[in-house]
Design an enzyme around this catalytic site. Structure first.
Site, PDB file in Angstrom:
ATOM      1  N   HIS A  28      -3.609  -5.221  -9.198  1.00 36.65           N
ATOM      2  CA  HIS A  28      -2.798  -4.925  -8.015  1.00 36.65           C
ATOM      3  C   HIS A  28      -2.073  -3.611  -8.249  1.00 36.65           C
ATOM      4  O   HIS A  28      -1.091  -3.553  -8.985  1.00 36.65           O
ATOM      5  CB  HIS A  28      -1.793  -6.064  -7.825  1.00 36.65           C
ATOM      6  CG  HIS A  28      -1.061  -6.032  -6.521  1.00 36.65           C
ATOM      7  ND1 HIS A  28       0.277  -5.748  -6.435  1.00 36.65           N
ATOM      8  CD2 HIS A  28      -1.471  -6.263  -5.264  1.00 36.65           C
ATOM      9  CE1 HIS A  28       0.664  -5.813  -5.163  1.00 36.65           C
ATOM     10  NE2 HIS A  28      -0.382  -6.115  -4.436  1.00 36.65           N
ATOM     11  N   ASN A 111      -1.922  -1.318   2.569  1.00 34.09           N
ATOM     12  CA  ASN A 111      -1.126  -0.230   3.142  1.00 34.09           C
ATOM     13  C   ASN A 111      -2.078   0.884   3.540  1.00 34.09           C
ATOM     14  O   ASN A 111      -2.405   1.749   2.732  1.00 34.09           O
ATOM     15  CB  ASN A 111      -0.089   0.269   2.133  1.00 34.09           C
ATOM     16  CG  ASN A 111       0.880   1.261   2.740  1.00 34.09           C
ATOM     17  OD1 ASN A 111       0.855   1.500   3.947  1.00 34.09           O
ATOM     18  ND2 ASN A 111       1.723   1.861   1.931  1.00 34.09           N
ATOM     19  N   GLY A 143       0.380 -14.324  -5.440  1.00 29.69           N
ATOM     20  CA  GLY A 143       1.705 -14.910  -5.453  1.00 29.69           C
ATOM     21  C   GLY A 143       2.591 -14.136  -6.412  1.00 29.69           C
ATOM     22  O   GLY A 143       2.285 -13.008  -6.801  1.00 29.69           O
ATOM     23  N   MET A 145       4.451 -13.588 -10.210  1.00 25.60           N
ATOM     24  CA  MET A 145       3.835 -13.592 -11.522  1.00 25.60           C
ATOM     25  C   MET A 145       3.819 -14.974 -12.169  1.00 25.60           C
ATOM     26  O   MET A 145       3.151 -15.171 -13.189  1.00 25.60           O
ATOM     27  CB  MET A 145       4.540 -12.591 -12.451  1.00 25.60           C
ATOM     28  CG  MET A 145       5.991 -12.894 -12.742  1.00 25.60           C
ATOM     29  SD  MET A 145       6.838 -11.535 -13.606  1.00 25.60           S
ATOM     30  CE  MET A 145       6.137 -11.645 -15.241  1.00 25.60           C
ATOM     31  N   HIS A 166       0.008 -10.003   2.686  1.00 22.43           N
ATOM     32  CA  HIS A 166      -0.696  -9.725   1.435  1.00 22.43           C
ATOM     33  C   HIS A 166      -0.097 -10.486   0.260  1.00 22.43           C
ATOM     34  O   HIS A 166      -0.586 -10.374  -0.864  1.00 22.43           O
ATOM     35  CB  HIS A 166      -0.670  -8.224   1.126  1.00 22.43           C
ATOM     36  CG  HIS A 166       0.566  -7.781   0.395  1.00 22.43           C
ATOM     37  ND1 HIS A 166       1.783  -7.655   1.026  1.00 22.43           N
ATOM     38  CD2 HIS A 166       0.779  -7.451  -0.908  1.00 22.43           C
ATOM     39  CE1 HIS A 166       2.685  -7.257   0.141  1.00 22.43           C
ATOM     40  NE2 HIS A 166       2.125  -7.131  -1.032  1.00 22.43           N
ATOM     41  N   GLY A 167       0.957 -11.259   0.463  1.00 20.30           N
ATOM     42  CA  GLY A 167       1.549 -11.974  -0.664  1.00 20.30           C
ATOM     43  C   GLY A 167       2.800 -12.726  -0.253  1.00 20.30           C
ATOM     44  O   GLY A 167       3.087 -12.911   0.930  1.00 20.30           O
ATOM     45  N   ALA A 168       3.567 -13.129  -1.259  1.00 20.09           N
ATOM     46  CA  ALA A 168       4.705 -14.020  -1.028  1.00 20.09           C
ATOM     47  C   ALA A 168       5.871 -13.312  -0.345  1.00 20.09           C
ATOM     48  O   ALA A 168       6.570 -13.894   0.470  1.00 20.09           O
ATOM     49  CB  ALA A 168       5.159 -14.621  -2.357  1.00 20.09           C
TER      50      ALA A 168
END
Length: 240
Positions: A28, A111, A143, A145, A166-168
């Site tokens: 990432h 992005n 998520g 780490m 794209h994530g938490a």
């Protein structure tokens, strides 16, 4: 397996295991300093339209130059992630005789701007903190780490511009996390997951409790994506 996504300020490399015990690598990271430098360069040429917004006309010379440079930055970021994956896979091969299955590679970014058609009309779609989720399109949703990540396929929901998160997402700013999360708390939250404990003090602002529960986020966007694989963290290396 290997998966990659990109665009955040704090990148990571994570070794993960799926439900069948197969190992995956997730990278990432984005274009790093290149993207912000391009943004600042073209903001100086953009026209103010009020409300703090500045725009470039896509068909102007500056707009075309920006789009060309944007695409170059996206390609650079993708090549960078591929190189990181190749180096990490090579190391795992040397140490453990593991072999990477490159046919399982999933790549996405969160992005970017792209021309797309909705209701017969061509639009510029700028996804910031969002991935493309066209019908059947594969993507990755990390998520924190200390939490699961996911490989997903999009459901192509038009009203959501065929996108998903794209994530938490953070529940507290980095500054607040540094003030409120102790080294001991981070270590408790990372129990059972390998990470570089020499850097623990630098990582408190990336502690799992600084982020929303990823399970809640995935339930909230069930109409946008379907879960293909659940990936639990085994080893995490996070850049700061």
């Amino acid at each position: 397996g290997s998966s990659r996504c990109g665009g955040c300020a704090s990148g990571f490399l994570e070794l993960q295991a799926d439900e069948q015990g197969l190992l995956w690598l997730m990278v990432h990271t984005g274009s790093r300093g290149l993207g912000p430098a391009l943004r600042q360069h073209y903001l100086k040429q953009a026209e103010s339209v009020g409300g703090g917004l500045r725009v470039l006309q896509a068909d102007s010379s500056a707009g075309q130059a920006y789009l060309n440079d944007h695409d170059a930055a996206v390609r650079y970021a993708d090549a960078s992630r591929r190189r990181i994956l190749e180096d990490a896979a090579g190391l795992l091969g040397d140490l453990f005789k593991a072999r990477a299955d490159w046919d399982t590679l999933v790549s996405c970014t969160h992005n970017f701007v792209r021309r797309e058609v909705y209701d017969g009309e061509e639009l510029w779609i700028h996804r910031k903190g969002a991935i493309s989720a066209g019908n059947g399109e594969l993507g990755t949703i990390p998520g924190s780490m200390g939490a699961e990540s996911f490989i997903v396929s999009g459901r192509g929901l038009e009203v959501a511009l065929r996108s998903s998160s794209h994530g938490a997402g953070r529940t507290m700013s980095r500054g607040a996390a540094r003030r409120r999360i102790t080294v001991a708390k981070l270590e408790r939250q990372m129990d059972g997951i390998w990470f570089d404990d020499r850097r623990t003090r630098l990582l408190v602002d990336e502690a799992p409790s600084a982020y929303k529960p990823i399970a809640v986020v995935m339930r909230a966007q069930n109409e946008l994506t379907r879960i293909e694989r659940r990936l639990r963290p085994v080893l995490n290396y996070k850049g700061v």
